[in-house]
Motif scaffolding. Structure first.
Motif, short mmCIF file in Angstrom:
data_model
loop_
_atom_site.label_atom_id
_atom_site.label_comp_id
_atom_site.label_asym_id
_atom_site.label_seq_id
_atom_site.Cartn_x
_atom_site.Cartn_y
_atom_site.Cartn_z
N LEU A 31 0.83 -1.21 0.00
CA LEU A 31 0.00 0.00 0.00
C LEU A 31 0.86 1.26 0.00
CD1 LEU A 31 -2.78 -1.07 2.53
CD2 LEU A 31 -3.19 -0.29 0.19
N ILE A 32 1.81 1.31 0.92
CA ILE A 32 2.66 2.50 1.00
C ILE A 32 3.50 2.64 -0.27
CG2 ILE A 32 4.56 3.58 2.27
CD1 ILE A 32 3.47 2.28 4.79
N HIS A 33 4.04 1.53 -0.73
CA HIS A 33 4.86 1.58 -1.95
C HIS A 33 4.05 2.10 -3.14
CE1 HIS A 33 8.03 0.41 -4.76
NE2 HIS A 33 7.08 -0.13 -5.52
N ASN A 34 2.81 1.62 -3.28
CA ASN A 34 1.98 2.02 -4.41
C ASN A 34 1.54 3.48 -4.31
OD1 ASN A 34 2.21 -0.53 -5.49
ND2 ASN A 34 0.28 -1.26 -4.62
N LEU A 35 1.28 3.95 -3.10
CA LEU A 35 0.94 5.36 -2.92
C LEU A 35 2.11 6.25 -3.34
CD1 LEU A 35 -0.97 5.09 0.46
CD2 LEU A 35 -1.91 6.07 -1.63
N ILE A 36 3.30 5.86 -2.98
CA ILE A 36 4.50 6.65 -3.35
C ILE A 36 4.73 6.55 -4.85
CG2 ILE A 36 6.99 6.83 -3.09
CD1 ILE A 36 6.60 5.78 -0.20
N ARG A 37 4.70 5.33 -5.37
CA ARG A 37 4.94 5.12 -6.80
C ARG A 37 3.91 5.82 -7.67
NH1 ARG A 37 4.47 -0.74 -9.80
NH2 ARG A 37 5.12 -0.06 -11.88
N GLY A 38 2.64 5.87 -7.19
CA GLY A 38 1.59 6.52 -7.96
C GLY A 38 1.70 8.03 -8.00
N GLY A 39 2.52 8.58 -7.12
CA GLY A 39 2.74 10.04 -7.13
C GLY A 39 1.83 10.80 -6.21
N PHE A 40 1.27 10.13 -5.17
CA PHE A 40 0.39 10.83 -4.23
C PHE A 40 1.12 12.02 -3.63
CE2 PHE A 40 -1.28 11.18 0.20
CZ PHE A 40 -2.51 11.73 -0.14
N VAL A 139 -7.59 6.56 -8.06
CA VAL A 139 -8.07 7.75 -8.77
C VAL A 139 -6.89 8.30 -9.57
CG1 VAL A 139 -9.22 9.98 -8.57
CG2 VAL A 139 -9.65 8.21 -6.86
N PRO A 140 -6.74 7.88 -10.83
CA PRO A 140 -5.56 8.27 -11.60
C PRO A 140 -5.35 9.77 -11.70
CG PRO A 140 -6.73 6.49 -12.70
CD PRO A 140 -7.60 6.93 -11.56
N GLY A 141 -6.47 10.53 -11.88
CA GLY A 141 -6.33 11.98 -12.01
C GLY A 141 -5.77 12.65 -10.77
N ALA A 142 -5.99 12.03 -9.61
CA ALA A 142 -5.47 12.57 -8.34
C ALA A 142 -4.18 11.87 -7.93
CB ALA A 142 -6.51 12.42 -7.24
N LYS A 143 -3.66 10.99 -8.81
CA LYS A 143 -2.43 10.22 -8.53
C LYS A 143 -2.56 9.44 -7.22
CE LYS A 143 0.57 13.39 -11.10
NZ LYS A 143 0.56 12.52 -12.29
N LEU A 144 -3.74 8.85 -7.03
CA LEU A 144 -4.02 8.10 -5.82
C LEU A 144 -4.16 6.62 -6.16
CD1 LEU A 144 -4.85 7.97 -2.79
CD2 LEU A 144 -7.22 8.25 -3.55
N ASN A 145 -3.25 5.81 -5.60
CA ASN A 145 -3.36 4.35 -5.71
C ASN A 145 -3.34 3.78 -4.31
OD1 ASN A 145 -3.29 1.65 -6.25
ND2 ASN A 145 -1.37 1.66 -7.39
N ALA A 146 -4.50 3.75 -3.68
CA ALA A 146 -4.63 3.21 -2.33
C ALA A 146 -5.08 1.77 -2.40
CB ALA A 146 -5.62 4.05 -1.51
N THR A 147 -4.29 0.94 -3.12
CA THR A 147 -4.55 -0.49 -3.27
C THR A 147 -3.23 -1.23 -3.11
OG1 THR A 147 -4.10 -0.78 -5.63
CG2 THR A 147 -6.26 0.11 -5.04
#
Length: 895
Positions: A31-40, A139-147
């Motif tokens: 989860l943390i890795h994907n949030l960082i990688r997604g650009g949150f 939410v790609p537009g918000a650069k959110l990958n909380a998965t």
């Protein structure tokens, strides 16, 4: 808790990631890795020191240490710990939580009880929860990958909501191949709080969302879903793949109606009523997704096809017919233009076969000609690989000539390796690609259905001249006299007595408990007669030789009675036999119909209409509808059946009195609304003779209802309780009642009495007339969230609308916006005051807490009316208007 809270799921400023305390866990780390990688871009706040060691992020020691710092929690701990975590989130003022944890109701009763504890903790603390047992939110537009899925979809305009995490990952992977993007990608899991209704409401208000796609295994809170879907499907397509459609899911039932109203058929009826488009496979869902993501929605059903091979063109036309579409007929001008450029032996009709030797240039020329065909709603270009033409060059030609057209373009590049490069080019260019003509046609037909749904909404229902009266007191008296603890069938006589209370035309029936009694009844009625078994324990009388027709003498009655008694004992020797019923025999009916009600555990009462008689289950000709029904819905229900064509008259059979049939279905709908104890009602057959429908045989099964009327319905019925009569201070006698779809005609007449100034005060813009879309929105309302009261002049010989007031509520009813419109001839005579007072009373009864509205600075009359009614006025300098608000919780509303 309102849908406004949901925004923090998709646009958080700070996220707390709460993982297992014993060890970091793969999911929490992912989860943390994907949030960082997604650009949150917001703050990440791990609640576990070990995450800090792995990710190099500062970690909080506990949820409580994050008070007022995070607005979203992502929870990945063993599910048994989740209730305590939710309580901690509430204490820390974290209002939203995504619960990834599995092990809930999918594991059995213990898991279900844990989920219930989570739900109660969330409810008590004001925390909205997505999950449990879910993948998370993207939410790609918000650069959110909380998965815990590494890949995030491309940004786009589709919203995808799924109960299954596995379906999410499959759709995600497929989306990369064809180049479609998503605005929201949500795994909703067990839906212990946030459900499909919440998500449809939220996404319906987001202008960035073009279409909503759902993967559904089971719905919860059906009434909320129906209300949300009916509202949102008017403005954007809602497409659903409902799993679990096999016949094994339908329970056995004890009457014809129960046997015919299986669970999946009820879902179909509900989706149609809500304006939702149903697809049957993942392939169809994805094909629809690709079309809505890449192309404009079709404005109509005219689809043209061009192909370099005759076979696929024929397949496309066959698919159109199978999907209820009429193949396009090309104009003479288009055919002449094609004759000018194509070889002499081309097809000369639609579909346009440009022959197997078609060059890139020929493709381009034909595309250009067909694109200019007037009234075209879509164009399919089929390419079959052949050695003379490069599939990539044809793809480039398609993009050159057709990209950006106002109707959808379908590229069907058939084949595999040889056409792969062309398909990839088309996908990258935003053209919808399909492997076969059938898939393209089905996707087109799916979106055409949404267009047709919108067109049907614009139809103005005709005003009924038939007045229906219901003896509710008599019906409730019959129900009250029945033992509902065990539940049981009413006798035929008692059943018909209940139907008569609602004005339903029944064949007169009288019970007889002996041969002599039966003969006496028959002689009194007049020959010929029909005689039937009277037993609460034998549902299908024909199986017990319990129906004898056309009896013309005392002897025939005697023999029939003896056969009925013997047959009943043979079928069920323990059955209670109360005798027989005798009724006039209606010979040689024109048609036999079935009308009925079945109470479904999820959807409440369901209305059934179709072909009747003893073979009704075998014929299987029926349609289902959800009450409340109106004339327009009843006509559509009838039209769904095969027998509908016969009812208009066939050979020597006269047409049915359609008004009488519609009235019977309307009476049946009202019965379903008023009497929630009806578990099954079977009117079979309803004989049609000389055009008049009459109920010959009927049975009703009564059982206790867990919900009173009207809460047992999934669609709010007409709120009769808000009908009042009043007299204004100027002496006008008004009838105030909720608006109905049939009021569209008199609503238009009211609009015509408005001056341009009055129109501007009400709609904040100048309008000379009401569009069909606006008229439908103002008259076809969902009473759960949109209540409109109209004032009628009781002294007028014909129904005349003087004014209308309405409140349109948030889904949770916490806030509603009000408006009032009174015709110019009746302004200043107390009409607006009477409407507003009754509107506020009704809104308060429905649980509305606050009502607000905007009034232009020039509209001083409305400002005075609002102030007198108890509204607080505040001038909004930015808008140049007054904001009016009233707290209904505290307000005392007096006449």
């Amino acid at each position: 808790m309102g849908i406004g809270n949901l925004d923090k799921f998709f646009h958080p400023q700070a996220i707390a990631v709460i993982g297992a305390s014993e060890r970091p866990g793969r999911i929490g780390t992912a989860l943390i890795h994907n949030l960082i990688r997604g650009g949150f871009a917001g703050r990440l706040l791990p609640v576990n020191p070990k995450y800090s060691q792995i990710m190099g992020l500062p970690a909080a020691s506990s949820v409580g240490a994050l008070e007022a710092e995070a607005d979203l929690a992502v929870v990945a701990v063993p599910i048994i710990q989740v209730p305590d975590i939710i309580e901690q989130c509430a204490a820390a003022r974290i209002q939203t939580a995504i619960v990834i944890s599995s092990g809930g109701k999918e594991t059995g009763e213990a898991g279900r009880m844990v989920e219930e504890r989570i739900r109660l903790a969330a409810l008590a603390g004001g925390v909205r929860v997505i999950g449990s047992n879910c993948l998370g939110v993207m939410v790609p537009g918000a650069k959110l990958n909380a998965t815990f899925t590494a890949d995030m979809p491309n940004s786009g305009n589709l919203a995808f909501i799924s109960q299954s995490g596995g379906i999410c990952t499959a759709i995600l992977d497929m989306s990369f191949k064809v180049g479609i993007g998503f605005s929201h990608f949500v795994s909703i899991g067990s839906m212990l709080d946030v459900d499909f209704g919440d998500m449809i409401d939220y996404l319906g208000r987001d202008p960035a969302v073009k279409s909503i796609l759902l993967y559904v295994e089971q719905l919860t809170n059906i009434r909320k879903f129906m209300s949300a879907a009916r509202a949102v499907s008017r403005i954007k397509p809602v497409i659903v793949l409902k799993a679990g459609s096999s016949a094994a899911g339908a329970r056995a039932a004890s009457s014809h109606t129960g046997a015919l109203a299986g669970e999946d058929a009820i879902y179909d009826a509900a989706f149609r009523r809500a304006g939702v488009i149903r697809v049957r496979t993942i392939e169809e869902l994805f094909d629809s997704a690709e079309l809505t993501a890449k192309q404009p929605r079709p404005a109509g059903p005219r689809l043209a096809v061009m192909t370099n091979g005759g076979g696929p063109g024929v397949m496309a036309v066959d698919a159109m017919v199978d999907n209820g579409l009429d193949p396009a007929v090309l104009s003479a001008a288009t055919l002449a233009a094609l004759n000018g450029i194509l070889p002499q032996h081309w097809s000369h009709l639609h579909p346009v076969d440009i022959l197997g030797d078609a060059t890139v240039k020929r493709y381009g020329q034909v595309m250009e000609i067909l694109a200019k065909e007037g009234g075209l709603n879509g164009l399919m270009v089929i390419f079959l690989p052949q050695g003379l033409t490069d599939p990539l060059l044809v793809a480039q030609e398609l993009v050159k000539h057709l990209k950006g057209r106002p109707f959808p373009i379908f590229a069907v590049w058939m084949g595999g390796r040889d056409v792969a490069v062309g398909i990839q080019f088309l996908n990258d260019a935003g053209i919808a690609t399909y492997a076969t003509p059938e898939r393209a046609v089905h996707a087109f037909a799916t979106l055409v259905q949404h267009t047709r749904n919108l067109e049907m909404l614009k139809e103005i229902p005709p005003r009924s001249v038939r007045r229906l009266f219901f003896d509710r007191a008599k019906a409730k008296e019959i129900v009250a006299a029945t033992d509902l603890v065990e539940g049981g069938f009413l006798t035929e006589s008692r059943t018909k007595e209940l139907l008569l209370a609602y004005g339903i035309h029944v064949n007169p029936t009288q019970a007889a408990d002996s041969i002599a009694h039966a003969v006496a009844v028959a002689e009194e009625m007049g020959w010929p007669v029909a005689m039937k078994l009277l037993s609460p324990d034998i549902s299908h009388k024909t199986e017990a030789d319990g129906v004898h027709l056309d009896l013309r003498s005392e002897e025939e009655v005697r023999q029939a009675y003896e056969k009925i008694m013997a047959g009943a004992k043979r079928v069920n020797e323990n059955a209670r036999i109360e005798g027989v019923t005798v009724q006039p025999y209606l010979a040689r009916p024109d048609f036999e119909l079935l009308l009925g009600i079945k109470r479904d555990e999820l959807f409440g009462p369901v209305i059934l209409f179709g072909s009747g008689g003893i073979y009704t289950e075998i014929i299987g000709d029926r349609a289902l509808g959800l009450p409340p029904l109106n004339g327009q819905l009843i006509r559509r229900l009838i039209e769904e059946t095969r027998i509908a064509k016969l009812l208009t008259g066939y050979r020597n059979r006269p047409p049915i009195d359609m008004a009488a049939l519609e009235a019977m279905l309307l009476q049946l709908s009202q019965l379903a609304i008023d009497i929630p104890e009806i578990s099954e009602l079977d009117m079979n057959p309803v004989i049609v003779k000389n055009g008049i429908p009459v109920v010959v045989d009927a049975r009703i099964l009564l059982r206790p209802s867990l919900k009173p009327s009207p809460l047992h319905l999934v669609i709010s019925p007409y709120p009769l309780q808000y009908e009042v009569c009043t007299t204004t201070r100027s002496g006008l006698r008004l009838g105030i009642r909720p608006i109905q779809p049939e009021d569209a005609e008199i609503f238009v007449e009211l609009f015509k009495t408005l001056s341009p100034t009055s129109v501007y005060y009400r709609f904040f813009q100048h309008m000379k007339s009401l569009t069909p879309e606006l008229l439908a929105m103002l008259t076809q309302v969902d009473y759960d969230r949109h209540l409109a009261l109209i004032a009628l002049d009781l002294s007028s010989p014909k129904e005349k609308m003087l004014g209308v007031a309405r409140v349109i509520a948030d889904p949770d009813l916490s806030h509603t916006e009000f408006s009032i419109m009174v015709g110019d001839p009746w302004q200043g005579q107390g009409v607006g005051a009477a409407l507003l007072l009754n509107l506020l009373k009704a809104a308060k009864k429905q649980g509305v807490e606050k009502v607000w509205g905007t009034v232009l600075r020039e509209n001083t009359q409305m400002q005075k009316l609002g102030k007198k009614a108890g509204f607080a006025l505040k001038f909004n300098s930015e808008e140049g208007a007054y904001d009016l608000t009233i707290d209904l919780v505290k307000a005392v509303l007096e006449d």
